[in-house]
Design a protein around this motif. Structure first.
Motif, PDB file in Angstrom:
ATOM      1  N   SER A 189       0.837  -1.208   0.000  1.00  0.00           N
ATOM      2  CA  SER A 189       0.000   0.000   0.000  1.00  0.00           C
ATOM      3  C   SER A 189       0.870   1.256   0.000  1.00  0.00           C
ATOM      4  O   SER A 189       0.500   2.273  -0.593  1.00  0.00           O
TER       5      SER A 189
ATOM      6  N   SER B 107       0.626   4.060  -2.963  1.00  0.00           N
ATOM      7  CA  SER B 107       0.417   5.476  -2.633  1.00  0.00           C
ATOM      8  C   SER B 107       1.588   6.328  -3.103  1.00  0.00           C
ATOM      9  O   SER B 107       1.395   7.435  -3.610  1.00  0.00           O
TER      10      SER B 107
ATOM     11  N   TYR C 188       1.260   6.813  -6.887  1.00  0.00           N
ATOM     12  CA  TYR C 188       0.231   7.802  -7.197  1.00  0.00           C
ATOM     13  C   TYR C 188       0.709   9.222  -6.892  1.00  0.00           C
ATOM     14  O   TYR C 188       0.540  10.137  -7.701  1.00  0.00           O
ATOM     15  N   LEU C 189       1.289   9.419  -5.717  1.00  0.00           N
ATOM     16  CA  LEU C 189       1.780  10.755  -5.362  1.00  0.00           C
ATOM     17  C   LEU C 189       2.898  11.209  -6.296  1.00  0.00           C
ATOM     18  O   LEU C 189       2.963  12.383  -6.663  1.00  0.00           O
TER      19      LEU C 189
ATOM     20  N   TRP D  24      -7.042  16.716  -1.387  1.00  0.00           N
ATOM     21  CA  TRP D  24      -7.353  15.330  -1.734  1.00  0.00           C
ATOM     22  C   TRP D  24      -6.107  14.458  -1.716  1.00  0.00           C
ATOM     23  O   TRP D  24      -6.177  13.289  -1.308  1.00  0.00           O
ATOM     24  N   LEU D  25      -4.964  15.003  -2.115  1.00  0.00           N
ATOM     25  CA  LEU D  25      -3.736  14.213  -2.049  1.00  0.00           C
ATOM     26  C   LEU D  25      -3.344  13.920  -0.605  1.00  0.00           C
ATOM     27  O   LEU D  25      -2.829  12.843  -0.301  1.00  0.00           O
TER      28      LEU D  25
ATOM     29  N   PHE E 254      -4.767  10.766   0.945  1.00  0.00           N
ATOM     30  CA  PHE E 254      -4.212   9.448   0.614  1.00  0.00           C
ATOM     31  C   PHE E 254      -3.766   8.729   1.883  1.00  0.00           C
ATOM     32  O   PHE E 254      -3.696   7.512   1.911  1.00  0.00           O
TER      33      PHE E 254
ATOM     34  N   ARG F  84      -5.636   4.665   3.343  1.00  0.00           N
ATOM     35  CA  ARG F  84      -4.574   3.675   3.224  1.00  0.00           C
ATOM     36  C   ARG F  84      -4.318   3.008   4.561  1.00  0.00           C
ATOM     37  O   ARG F  84      -4.153   1.802   4.656  1.00  0.00           O
TER      38      ARG F  84
ATOM     39  N   TYR G  52     -10.633   4.643  -0.352  1.00  0.00           N
ATOM     40  CA  TYR G  52      -9.383   4.882  -1.079  1.00  0.00           C
ATOM     41  C   TYR G  52      -9.683   5.194  -2.548  1.00  0.00           C
ATOM     42  O   TYR G  52      -9.140   6.149  -3.115  1.00  0.00           O
TER      43      TYR G  52
ATOM     44  N   VAL H  41     -11.143   8.678  -2.839  1.00  0.00           N
ATOM     45  CA  VAL H  41     -10.102   9.707  -2.700  1.00  0.00           C
ATOM     46  C   VAL H  41      -9.302   9.815  -4.004  1.00  0.00           C
ATOM     47  O   VAL H  41      -8.992  10.924  -4.454  1.00  0.00           O
ATOM     48  N   LEU H  42      -8.993   8.678  -4.632  1.00  0.00           N
ATOM     49  CA  LEU H  42      -8.283   8.714  -5.915  1.00  0.00           C
ATOM     50  C   LEU H  42      -9.111   9.428  -6.979  1.00  0.00           C
ATOM     51  O   LEU H  42      -8.586  10.234  -7.761  1.00  0.00           O
TER      52      LEU H  42
ATOM     53  N   ALA I 261      -9.135  13.189  -6.272  1.00  0.00           N
ATOM     54  CA  ALA I 261      -7.853  13.808  -6.624  1.00  0.00           C
ATOM     55  C   ALA I 261      -7.777  14.029  -8.138  1.00  0.00           C
ATOM     56  O   ALA I 261      -7.300  15.078  -8.590  1.00  0.00           O
TER      57      ALA I 261
END
Length: 157
Positions: free
Chosen positions: A58, A62, A65-66, A97-98, A101, A105, A120, A123-124, A127
């Motif tokens: 996870s 994350s 994505y970030l 929104w970031l 994360f 998680r 999750y 939230v994605l 974002a």
């Protein structure tokens, strides 16, 4: 009576450097907090990593994505000439929104419930919507002939 900015500021516009520095700092803090949850196993055998695998995976997801958002954000603002109040708020909306994360998680790993997985995913999605709003705010500020509008148009077209 509406207060006017001095002529020099109105003509020069707001540069993107402060917004980029602030955003980089926020993303660095988010990644640091996510990474702080990783624990070192007490045993030296490879099997000791097995219970930590969900947390590690996870974290990797994350982090990826970030990293994608940071990279796209960087390129977006390299093509942006100036910043407006609307762009500042749209950027803050994306950073909000970031930063979230972190929450699902943690719940996703600890409870492994479908609710935390759905949070999750939500939230994605939010974002992604926030990034789209940021792109639109930049295009609205700089015009349809701007570099950002041209780049987004190539992707959407």
């Amino acid at each position: 009576m509406k207060r006017q900015l001095p002529l020099q500021i109105r003509e020069a516009g707001w540069k993107t450097t402060r917004l980029e520095a602030f955003s980089d700092g926020v993303l660095a803090i988010i990644i640091t907090i996510i990474g702080a949850e990783l624990k070192v196993p007490h045993a030296v055998e490879l099997a000791a990593l097995k219970p930590l695998l969900p947390v590690l995976l996870s974290y990797v997801l994350s982090f990826i994505y970030l990293g994608i958002y940071w990279n796209n954000h960087h390129h977006l603002f390299q093509a942006t000439e100036q910043v407006s109040g609307g762009i500042l708020w749209a950027n803050l909306h994306l950073l909000f929104w970031l930063s979230l994360f972190l929450l699902p998680r943690v719940g996703w790993v600890r409870t492994a419930s479908c609710h935390s997985t759905a949070v999750y995913g939500f939230v994605l999605l939010m974002a992604a919507i926030a990034y789209y709003i940021l792109e639109r705010a930049i295009i609205a500020n700089e015009g349809r002939d701007s570099l950002v509008a041209q780049a987004v148009g190539r992707i959407e077209g």
